[in-house]
Motif scaffolding. Structure first.
Motif, short mmCIF file in Angstrom:
data_model
loop_
_atom_site.label_atom_id
_atom_site.label_comp_id
_atom_site.label_asym_id
_atom_site.label_seq_id
_atom_site.Cartn_x
_atom_site.Cartn_y
_atom_site.Cartn_z
N ARG A 207 8.08 6.96 -2.00
CA ARG A 207 8.55 8.84 -2.83
C ARG A 207 7.23 9.48 -2.29
N SER A 208 6.25 8.60 -1.64
CA SER A 208 4.81 9.87 -1.14
C SER A 208 4.33 9.00 0.26
N GLU A 209 5.75 8.94 0.79
CA GLU A 209 5.89 8.58 2.02
C GLU A 209 4.32 7.26 1.72
N ARG A 210 4.18 6.02 1.25
CA ARG A 210 3.01 5.41 1.58
C ARG A 210 3.61 4.00 1.37
N GLN A 211 4.75 3.64 2.09
CA GLN A 211 5.97 2.75 1.83
C GLN A 211 5.25 1.17 2.13
N ALA A 212 4.21 1.63 2.75
CA ALA A 212 2.73 0.30 2.88
C ALA A 212 2.06 -0.32 1.93
N GLU A 213 1.60 0.77 1.19
CA GLU A 213 1.43 0.94 0.05
C GLU A 213 2.30 0.02 -1.16
N ALA A 214 3.26 -0.01 -1.41
CA ALA A 214 4.34 0.34 -1.87
C ALA A 214 5.10 -1.15 -1.32
N LEU A 215 4.72 -1.61 -0.33
CA LEU A 215 5.15 -3.21 -0.19
C LEU A 215 4.00 -3.67 -0.43
N GLN A 216 2.75 -3.51 -0.44
CA GLN A 216 1.05 -4.68 -0.72
C GLN A 216 1.33 -4.57 -2.51
N VAL A 217 2.00 -3.03 -3.08
CA VAL A 217 2.16 -3.44 -4.76
C VAL A 217 3.31 -4.90 -4.53
N TYR A 218 4.50 -4.73 -4.51
CA TYR A 218 4.87 -5.85 -4.54
C TYR A 218 4.51 -7.35 -3.75
N ARG A 219 3.92 -7.85 -3.10
CA ARG A 219 3.25 -8.65 -2.47
C ARG A 219 2.01 -9.25 -3.83
N SER A 220 1.08 -8.23 -4.69
CA SER A 220 -0.23 -8.44 -5.16
C SER A 220 0.67 -8.82 -6.51
N ALA A 221 2.12 -8.31 -7.07
CA ALA A 221 2.34 -8.24 -8.02
C ALA A 221 3.25 -10.34 -8.05
N ARG A 222 3.67 -10.44 -6.63
CA ARG A 222 4.42 -11.95 -6.44
C ARG A 222 2.75 -12.53 -7.40
N ARG A 223 1.74 -12.27 -6.69
CA ARG A 223 0.78 -13.32 -6.72
C ARG A 223 0.67 -13.29 -7.91
N VAL A 224 0.59 -12.36 -8.53
CA VAL A 224 0.32 -12.55 -10.20
C VAL A 224 0.87 -13.15 -11.03
N LEU A 225 2.14 -13.00 -10.41
CA LEU A 225 3.28 -13.73 -11.45
C LEU A 225 3.21 -15.34 -10.63
N ARG A 226 3.51 -15.43 -9.55
CA ARG A 226 3.14 -16.97 -9.51
C ARG A 226 2.13 -17.64 -10.09
N SER A 227 0.53 -17.18 -9.92
CA SER A 227 -0.35 -17.72 -10.16
C SER A 227 -0.31 -17.99 -12.35
N GLU A 228 0.30 -16.65 -12.85
CA GLU A 228 -0.16 -16.70 -14.48
C GLU A 228 0.85 -17.73 -15.04
N LEU A 229 2.03 -17.42 -14.39
CA LEU A 229 3.56 -18.15 -14.71
C LEU A 229 4.12 -18.49 -14.20
N GLY A 230 3.72 -19.39 -12.97
CA GLY A 230 4.90 -19.62 -12.14
C GLY A 230 6.38 -19.10 -12.08
N LEU A 231 6.22 -17.94 -11.91
CA LEU A 231 7.45 -17.01 -11.60
C LEU A 231 7.46 -16.28 -10.36
#
Length: 257
Positions: A207-231
């Motif tokens: 909503r702050s016109e920072r779409q690329a950063e929003a997508l980067q947050v998803y990639r970071s979240a996915r990496r952490v969740l897969r690494s820590e929980l395997g999910l």
């Protein structure tokens, strides 16, 4: 007179603040306060104070703590009132109308939820901020180890995080999403397994016109969740990711659920 347990334990009266210097007395008063109006048994106190290994003279020690607490509370504003009563099985703390920060916290949270559900986001935000202001730090500064006090400490922390989520939602609904970007970056670092903070951060960045950063947050979240929980991320986070990729117009109107 007011009891405050959402942080270091203290008692306030008029403009004065009274604290206990000894950890065992603080734990004893905290346990009695959690069970206020009901008997806290001697066995419960032993467990809260010493875990499963009370000393040989544990009962004598508890008698001393109770005596000291009665004197402390009298000086802290209770006066001649009988605050701690002795019962055959243990002790009862009577608040006798004294205030309690935990009551104020839960009342503000309850009001905020009702206001949020009714669409009164400004009033909801005020209630959530009032609730958050009650929490001064970890319960008993992290001293709690027994089952009663540690469970309470865990409950307070969960409620505090939920209150932060509600506060962010209220600000976002009011169009004040840029105000919470820094806070949410900090929260995702402190609580990397809590997906709701990632979801909120992605939305406010979009909503702050920072779409690329929003997508980067998803990639970071996915990496952490897969690494820590395997999910993989929860479906709500995946749906929001897809909505951001497609610039879904609904993101301009409401948060992804």
């Amino acid at each position: 007179m007011r009891y405050e347990l959402l942080g270091s334990l203290r008692v306030r009266h008029a403009q004065e603040c009274f604290s206990l210097s000894a950890a065992k007395r603080e734990l004893t008063l905290a346990a009695l306060l959690l069970g206020s109006g009901q008997v806290v048994t001697k066995e419960q106190l032993f467990t809260e104070l010493w875990g499963g290994r009370p000393p040989r003279r544990a009962m004598a020690a508890v008698h001393v703590y109770i005596s000291q607490l009665r004197k402390f509370l009298a000086e802290a504003g209770a006066g001649e009132q009988q605050v701690i009563e002795t019962k055959p099985a243990g002790y009862v703390l009577r608040r006798n109308g004294a205030g309690y920060d935990t009551d104020d916290f839960t009342a503000a949270m309850r009001e905020g939820r009702a206001q949020q559900e009714s669409g009164h986001h400004e009033a909801a935000l005020d209630s959530f901020e009032r609730a958050l202001s009650q929490v001064r730090g970890p319960v008993l500064d992290g001293l709690a180890e027994g089952p009663m006090l540690s469970s309470f400490a865990a409950w307070v922390e969960e409620e505090r995080l939920e209150c932060l989520e509600f506060s962010v939602e209220a600000r976002t609904a009011l169009g004040r999403h840029r105000e919470v970007i820094g806070l949410l970056h900090s929260l995702t670092e402190q609580y990397p397994l809590r997906e709701s903070f990632y979801r909120q951060l992605m939305l406010v960045l979009y909503r702050s016109e920072r779409q690329a950063e929003a997508l980067q947050v998803y990639r970071s979240a996915r990496r952490v969740l897969r690494s820590e929980l395997g999910l993989e991320p929860h479906r709500s986070l995946r749906r929001l990711h897809q909505a951001i990729l497609s610039s879904d117009r609904l993101l301009e109107l409401s948060a992804a659920g």
